[in-house]
Scaffold this motif. Structure first.
Motif, PDB file in Angstrom:
ATOM      1  N   ASN A   2       1.826  19.774  -0.132  1.00  9.75           N
ATOM      2  CA  ASN A   2       1.076  18.763  -0.883  1.00  9.75           C
ATOM      3  C   ASN A   2       0.963  17.462  -0.106  1.00  9.75           C
ATOM      4  OD1 ASN A   2       0.298  19.473  -3.843  1.00  9.75           O
ATOM      5  ND2 ASN A   2       2.231  20.515  -3.483  1.00  9.75           N
ATOM      6  N   VAL A   3       2.032  17.032   0.514  1.00  6.86           N
ATOM      7  CA  VAL A   3       2.006  15.789   1.296  1.00  6.86           C
ATOM      8  C   VAL A   3       1.107  15.960   2.522  1.00  6.86           C
ATOM      9  CG1 VAL A   3       3.410  14.200   2.670  1.00  6.86           C
ATOM     10  CG2 VAL A   3       4.218  14.952   0.432  1.00  6.86           C
ATOM     11  N   GLN A   4       1.147  17.116   3.168  1.00  4.15           N
ATOM     12  CA  GLN A   4       0.264  17.352   4.318  1.00  4.15           C
ATOM     13  C   GLN A   4      -1.203  17.289   3.907  1.00  4.15           C
ATOM     14  OE1 GLN A   4       1.715  21.116   5.772  1.00  4.15           O
ATOM     15  NE2 GLN A   4       2.879  20.141   7.423  1.00  4.15           N
ATOM     16  N   ARG A   5      -1.527  17.854   2.743  1.00  5.49           N
ATOM     17  CA  ARG A   5      -2.907  17.818   2.258  1.00  5.49           C
ATOM     18  C   ARG A   5      -3.347  16.382   1.989  1.00  5.49           C
ATOM     19  NH1 ARG A   5      -4.678  17.364  -2.738  1.00  5.49           N
ATOM     20  NH2 ARG A   5      -2.659  17.881  -3.621  1.00  5.49           N
ATOM     21  N   LEU A   6      -2.497  15.605   1.317  1.00  2.75           N
ATOM     22  CA  LEU A   6      -2.835  14.207   1.023  1.00  2.75           C
ATOM     23  C   LEU A   6      -2.899  13.367   2.298  1.00  2.75           C
ATOM     24  CD1 LEU A   6      -0.660  13.743  -2.180  1.00  2.75           C
ATOM     25  CD2 LEU A   6      -3.153  13.863  -2.051  1.00  2.75           C
ATOM     26  N   LEU A   7      -2.061  13.708   3.252  1.00  3.12           N
ATOM     27  CA  LEU A   7      -2.063  12.988   4.531  1.00  3.12           C
ATOM     28  C   LEU A   7      -3.317  13.308   5.337  1.00  3.12           C
ATOM     29  CD1 LEU A   7      -0.147  11.051   5.973  1.00  3.12           C
ATOM     30  CD2 LEU A   7       0.824  13.002   7.163  1.00  3.12           C
ATOM     31  N   ALA A   8      -3.821  14.529   5.205  1.00  5.58           N
ATOM     32  CA  ALA A   8      -5.061  14.894   5.900  1.00  5.58           C
ATOM     33  C   ALA A   8      -6.246  14.111   5.336  1.00  5.58           C
ATOM     34  CB  ALA A   8      -5.313  16.394   5.773  1.00  5.58           C
ATOM     35  N   GLU A   9      -6.217  13.819   4.035  1.00  7.89           N
ATOM     36  CA  GLU A   9      -7.286  13.033   3.416  1.00  7.89           C
ATOM     37  C   GLU A   9      -7.241  11.580   3.846  1.00  7.89           C
ATOM     38  OE1 GLU A   9      -6.829  13.538  -0.780  1.00  7.89           O
ATOM     39  OE2 GLU A   9      -7.196  15.693  -0.705  1.00  7.89           O
ATOM     40  N   LYS A  21       9.409  14.466   5.443  1.00  4.82           N
ATOM     41  CA  LYS A  21       9.499  14.275   6.906  1.00  4.82           C
ATOM     42  C   LYS A  21       8.947  15.489   7.648  1.00  4.82           C
ATOM     43  CE  LYS A  21      12.880  10.771   7.541  1.00  4.82           C
ATOM     44  NZ  LYS A  21      12.523   9.863   8.589  1.00  4.82           N
ATOM     45  N   LEU A  22       9.165  16.704   7.106  1.00  7.17           N
ATOM     46  CA  LEU A  22       8.609  17.906   7.725  1.00  7.17           C
ATOM     47  C   LEU A  22       7.081  17.904   7.671  1.00  7.17           C
ATOM     48  CD1 LEU A  22      11.049  20.669   6.421  1.00  7.17           C
ATOM     49  CD2 LEU A  22      10.792  19.851   8.774  1.00  7.17           C
ATOM     50  N   ALA A  23       6.510  17.177   6.708  1.00  5.44           N
ATOM     51  CA  ALA A  23       5.049  17.069   6.602  1.00  5.44           C
ATOM     52  C   ALA A  23       4.484  16.122   7.660  1.00  5.44           C
ATOM     53  CB  ALA A  23       4.656  16.596   5.207  1.00  5.44           C
ATOM     54  N   PRO A  66      -5.002   9.605   6.751  1.00  5.61           N
ATOM     55  CA  PRO A  66      -3.930   9.631   7.765  1.00  5.61           C
ATOM     56  C   PRO A  66      -3.068   8.369   7.817  1.00  5.61           C
ATOM     57  CG  PRO A  66      -6.034  10.290   8.708  1.00  5.61           C
ATOM     58  CD  PRO A  66      -6.317   9.792   7.343  1.00  5.61           C
ATOM     59  N   GLN A  67      -3.541   7.255   7.296  1.00  6.75           N
ATOM     60  CA  GLN A  67      -2.774   6.004   7.329  1.00  6.75           C
ATOM     61  C   GLN A  67      -1.839   5.856   6.133  1.00  6.75           C
ATOM     62  OE1 GLN A  67      -3.016   4.174  10.021  1.00  6.75           O
ATOM     63  NE2 GLN A  67      -4.602   5.524  10.811  1.00  6.75           N
ATOM     64  N   SER A  68      -1.689   6.905   5.349  1.00 10.85           N
ATOM     65  CA  SER A  68      -0.908   6.827   4.112  1.00 10.85           C
ATOM     66  C   SER A  68       0.572   6.641   4.382  1.00 10.85           C
ATOM     67  CB  SER A  68      -1.088   8.111   3.299  1.00 10.85           C
ATOM     68  OG  SER A  68      -2.406   8.269   2.912  1.00 10.85           O
ATOM     69  N   SER A  69       1.205   5.978   3.441  1.00 13.26           N
ATOM     70  CA  SER A  69       2.660   5.914   3.420  1.00 13.26           C
ATOM     71  C   SER A  69       3.119   6.604   2.142  1.00 13.26           C
ATOM     72  CB  SER A  69       3.143   4.465   3.450  1.00 13.26           C
ATOM     73  OG  SER A  69       2.696   3.775   2.308  1.00 13.26           O
ATOM     74  N   VAL A  70       4.368   7.005   2.116  1.00 18.95           N
ATOM     75  CA  VAL A  70       4.897   7.743   0.973  1.00 18.95           C
ATOM     76  C   VAL A  70       5.970   6.900   0.295  1.00 18.95           C
ATOM     77  CG1 VAL A  70       6.130   9.823   0.237  1.00 18.95           C
ATOM     78  CG2 VAL A  70       4.420   9.972   2.033  1.00 18.95           C
ATOM     79  N   VAL A  71       5.916   6.857  -1.028  1.00 16.58           N
ATOM     80  CA  VAL A  71       6.956   6.198  -1.817  1.00 16.58           C
ATOM     81  C   VAL A  71       7.580   7.251  -2.717  1.00 16.58           C
ATOM     82  CG1 VAL A  71       7.452   4.475  -3.577  1.00 16.58           C
ATOM     83  CG2 VAL A  71       5.829   3.953  -1.766  1.00 16.58           C
ATOM     84  N   ILE A  72       8.910   7.330  -2.664  1.00 12.76           N
ATOM     85  CA  ILE A  72       9.647   8.247  -3.524  1.00 12.76           C
ATOM     86  C   ILE A  72      10.198   7.438  -4.685  1.00 12.76           C
ATOM     87  CG2 ILE A  72      11.567   9.862  -3.709  1.00 12.76           C
ATOM     88  CD1 ILE A  72      11.363  10.285  -0.688  1.00 12.76           C
ATOM     89  N   GLN A  73       9.846   7.857  -5.900  1.00 12.73           N
ATOM     90  CA  GLN A  73      10.360   7.228  -7.114  1.00 12.73           C
ATOM     91  C   GLN A  73      11.355   8.201  -7.732  1.00 12.73           C
ATOM     92  OE1 GLN A  73       6.696   6.788  -9.256  1.00 12.73           O
ATOM     93  NE2 GLN A  73       6.433   4.691  -8.567  1.00 12.73           N
ATOM     94  N   ALA A  74      12.629   7.932  -7.552  1.00 11.24           N
ATOM     95  CA  ALA A  74      13.651   8.823  -8.088  1.00 11.24           C
ATOM     96  C   ALA A  74      14.349   8.162  -9.271  1.00 11.24           C
ATOM     97  CB  ALA A  74      14.669   9.164  -7.007  1.00 11.24           C
ATOM     98  N   ARG A  93       0.841  -1.192   0.000  1.00  7.24           N
ATOM     99  CA  ARG A  93       0.000   0.000   0.000  1.00  7.24           C
ATOM    100  C   ARG A  93       0.872   1.237   0.000  1.00  7.24           C
ATOM    101  NH1 ARG A  93      -5.034   0.042   3.807  1.00  7.24           N
ATOM    102  NH2 ARG A  93      -5.342   1.824   2.479  1.00  7.24           N
ATOM    103  N   ALA A  94       0.783   1.968  -1.054  1.00  9.04           N
ATOM    104  CA  ALA A  94       1.480   3.238  -1.141  1.00  9.04           C
ATOM    105  C   ALA A  94       0.463   4.252  -1.637  1.00  9.04           C
ATOM    106  CB  ALA A  94       2.657   3.140  -2.094  1.00  9.04           C
ATOM    107  N   ASN A  95       0.024   5.090  -0.746  1.00  9.39           N
ATOM    108  CA  ASN A  95      -1.033   6.022  -1.100  1.00  9.39           C
ATOM    109  C   ASN A  95      -0.518   7.326  -1.680  1.00  9.39           C
ATOM    110  OD1 ASN A  95      -1.954   4.474   1.606  1.00  9.39           O
ATOM    111  ND2 ASN A  95      -3.596   4.625   0.121  1.00  9.39           N
ATOM    112  N   ILE A  96       0.670   7.733  -1.288  1.00 11.76           N
ATOM    113  CA  ILE A  96       1.227   9.000  -1.765  1.00 11.76           C
ATOM    114  C   ILE A  96       2.514   8.685  -2.526  1.00 11.76           C
ATOM    115  CG2 ILE A  96       2.109  11.261  -1.115  1.00 11.76           C
ATOM    116  CD1 ILE A  96       0.463  11.004   1.481  1.00 11.76           C
TER     117      ILE A  96
END
Length: 135
Positions: free
Chosen positions: A86-93, A120-122, A95-103, A58-61
């Motif tokens: 942007n991450v704070q807004r998506l996290l508010a929608e 991390k600041l978000a 709260p159980q989200s995890s973030v995946v960075i595709q670099a 599960r990767a929501n963001i």
């Protein structure tokens, strides 16, 4: 009398499909509501290979960094300074989200670190880095 008896049997032998259609409709709604839709970052990223890569269930963001160091969130190109908001807004929608960075392999390490720091600041502690499984 025989004719009346045959008519009654013919009328009683029809199958009522309404209850079955109701059940099928309810199942359809259930599957649509409970389905998890795959989100993509919106760009094609050439991910680096890693022997220890694991499939993220599960990767929501999804945050992507392309080869030109442009940052993308939910198929929208954003400024690197807007990653936190942007991450704070998506996290508010969700709260159980995890973030995946595709670099991308050709993106700069400094941009990757700034993006990760902004995430991390978000307030996100669960950050994963996308990689391809090497054979």
């Amino acid at each position: 009398m025989a004719r009346r008896h045959r008519r009654i049997e013919a009328e009683d032998s029809e199958v009522n499909l309404t209850p079955m259609l109701d059940v099928v409709f309810i199942l359809l709604i259930f599957f649509i509501v409970t389905a998890s839709f795959v989100k993509e970052a919106g760009i094609e990223v050439n991910k680096p290979d890693a022997q220890t890569a694991e499939k993220q269930e599960r990767a929501n963001i999804l945050v992507a960094i392309d080869r030109h160091n442009q940052v993308w969130v939910n198929r929208r190109r954003i400024d690197i300074r807007a990653v936190t908001a942007n991450v704070q807004r998506l996290l508010a929608e969700n709260p159980q989200s995890s973030v995946v960075i595709q670099a991308d392999q050709k993106s700069e390490n400094g941009v990757f670190v700034r993006v990760m720091d902004n995430i991390k600041l978000a307030g996100v502690d669960n950050i994963a880095i996308a990689a391809r499984e090497s054979n």
